[in-house]
Design a protein around this motif. Structure first.
Motif, mmCIF file in Angstrom:
data_model
loop_
_atom_site.group_PDB
_atom_site.id
_atom_site.type_symbol
_atom_site.label_atom_id
_atom_site.label_comp_id
_atom_site.label_asym_id
_atom_site.label_seq_id
_atom_site.Cartn_x
_atom_site.Cartn_y
_atom_site.Cartn_z
ATOM 1 N N PRO A 164 10.051 -6.010 -13.165
ATOM 2 C CA PRO A 164 9.283 -7.261 -13.088
ATOM 3 C C PRO A 164 9.505 -8.161 -14.305
ATOM 4 C CG PRO A 164 7.808 -5.354 -12.875
ATOM 5 C CD PRO A 164 9.196 -4.836 -13.059
ATOM 6 N N VAL A 223 2.417 -13.764 -9.336
ATOM 7 C CA VAL A 223 2.534 -12.384 -8.885
ATOM 8 C C VAL A 223 3.273 -12.354 -7.548
ATOM 9 C CG1 VAL A 223 1.207 -10.412 -8.001
ATOM 10 C CG2 VAL A 223 0.538 -11.487 -10.157
ATOM 11 N N PHE A 224 2.947 -13.278 -6.655
ATOM 12 C CA PHE A 224 3.598 -13.341 -5.341
ATOM 13 C C PHE A 224 5.114 -13.456 -5.480
ATOM 14 C CE2 PHE A 224 5.406 -15.740 -1.838
ATOM 15 C CZ PHE A 224 4.997 -14.972 -0.741
ATOM 16 N N ALA A 230 6.486 -10.071 -6.474
ATOM 17 C CA ALA A 230 6.386 -9.151 -5.335
ATOM 18 C C ALA A 230 7.487 -9.424 -4.323
ATOM 19 C CB ALA A 230 5.013 -9.279 -4.678
ATOM 20 N N GLU A 231 7.711 -10.683 -4.043
ATOM 21 C CA GLU A 231 8.747 -11.054 -3.081
ATOM 22 C C GLU A 231 10.129 -10.643 -3.582
ATOM 23 O OE1 GLU A 231 9.696 -15.343 -2.044
ATOM 24 O OE2 GLU A 231 8.539 -14.685 -0.300
ATOM 25 N N ILE A 244 7.947 -5.553 -2.793
ATOM 26 C CA ILE A 244 6.794 -4.653 -2.864
ATOM 27 C C ILE A 244 5.534 -5.462 -2.600
ATOM 28 C CG2 ILE A 244 7.935 -3.017 -4.411
ATOM 29 C CD1 ILE A 244 6.341 -4.216 -6.738
ATOM 30 N N THR A 245 4.403 -4.790 -2.506
ATOM 31 C CA THR A 245 3.158 -5.478 -2.174
ATOM 32 C C THR A 245 2.647 -6.319 -3.339
ATOM 33 O OG1 THR A 245 1.694 -3.700 -2.921
ATOM 34 C CG2 THR A 245 2.494 -3.602 -0.628
ATOM 35 N N VAL A 246 1.873 -7.332 -3.008
ATOM 36 C CA VAL A 246 1.253 -8.176 -4.031
ATOM 37 C C VAL A 246 0.266 -7.345 -4.856
ATOM 38 C CG1 VAL A 246 -0.247 -10.176 -4.411
ATOM 39 C CG2 VAL A 246 1.618 -10.321 -2.761
ATOM 40 N N THR A 262 2.161 -5.213 -7.261
ATOM 41 C CA THR A 262 2.752 -6.083 -8.287
ATOM 42 C C THR A 262 1.696 -6.522 -9.283
ATOM 43 O OG1 THR A 262 4.363 -6.862 -6.677
ATOM 44 C CG2 THR A 262 4.095 -8.181 -8.675
ATOM 45 N N SER A 263 0.512 -6.857 -8.795
ATOM 46 C CA SER A 263 -0.570 -7.276 -9.680
ATOM 47 C C SER A 263 -0.906 -6.169 -10.680
ATOM 48 C CB SER A 263 -1.800 -7.654 -8.861
ATOM 49 O OG SER A 263 -2.818 -8.140 -9.703
#
Length: 153
Positions: free
Chosen positions: A41, A53-54, A57-58, A62-64, A67-68
């Motif tokens: 990241p 964050v989006f 993630a994209e 992986i999921t938001v 990632t958060s």
């Protein structure tokens, strides 16, 4: 191609990814106290500049939510910071701190060296290019199938 051939390819791909991840992760942890799960990241934040964050993630597929949590860990270690997003009050913009930039630069050299050891020493540049193109083709086909499946649901 038979189902067993596809199964064998799947097994080799997944096991190789696991082995490669483990080797690169171990080296980054030993030399920089930076797990690969945070390095990736940080590379995206560096490449995109200020991002959400989006966006991370994209890029990582992986999921938001996951990632958060990763961004929380990177932020708590002092390697990134969140600022309110003036264009969207519901989200934050993430940027690397000077310490994060320095760590990433040092770690990137280690990352590149380990990939050269694990990939570059095993394949010619031409074979690596073909391998990369094949992986990109497979990822794109998978994305299309995922979209079709979501549309039908």
């Amino acid at each position: 191609m038979t189902g067993s051939d596809l199964s064998g390819h799947f097994d080799n791909l997944v096991r190789f990814e696991t082995e490669l991840w483990t080797a690169v992760d171990q080296r980054l942890r030993i030399e920089h106290d930076l797990p690969l799960s945070r390095f990736e990241p940080m590379q995206i934040i560096d490449r995109l500049g200020s991002c959400r964050v989006f966006d991370i993630a994209e890029a990582l597929a992986i999921t938001v939510g996951g990632t958060s949590k990763l961004v929380d860990r990177i932020e708590s270690s002092g390697h990134c910071r969140r600022q309110s997003n003036p264009a969207d009050k519901r989200s934050s913009l993430i940027a690397l701190t000077p310490d994060g930039i320095g760590l990433l630069q040092r770690a990137k050299s280690t990352f590149d060296d380990e990939l050269a050891r694990r990939l570059g020493s095993a394949l010619t540049p031409e074979a690596l290019d073909r391998f990369g193109a094949t992986l990109a083709t497979l990822r794109e086909a998978n994305r299309r199938l995922t979209l079709i499946t979501k549309e039908k649901a």
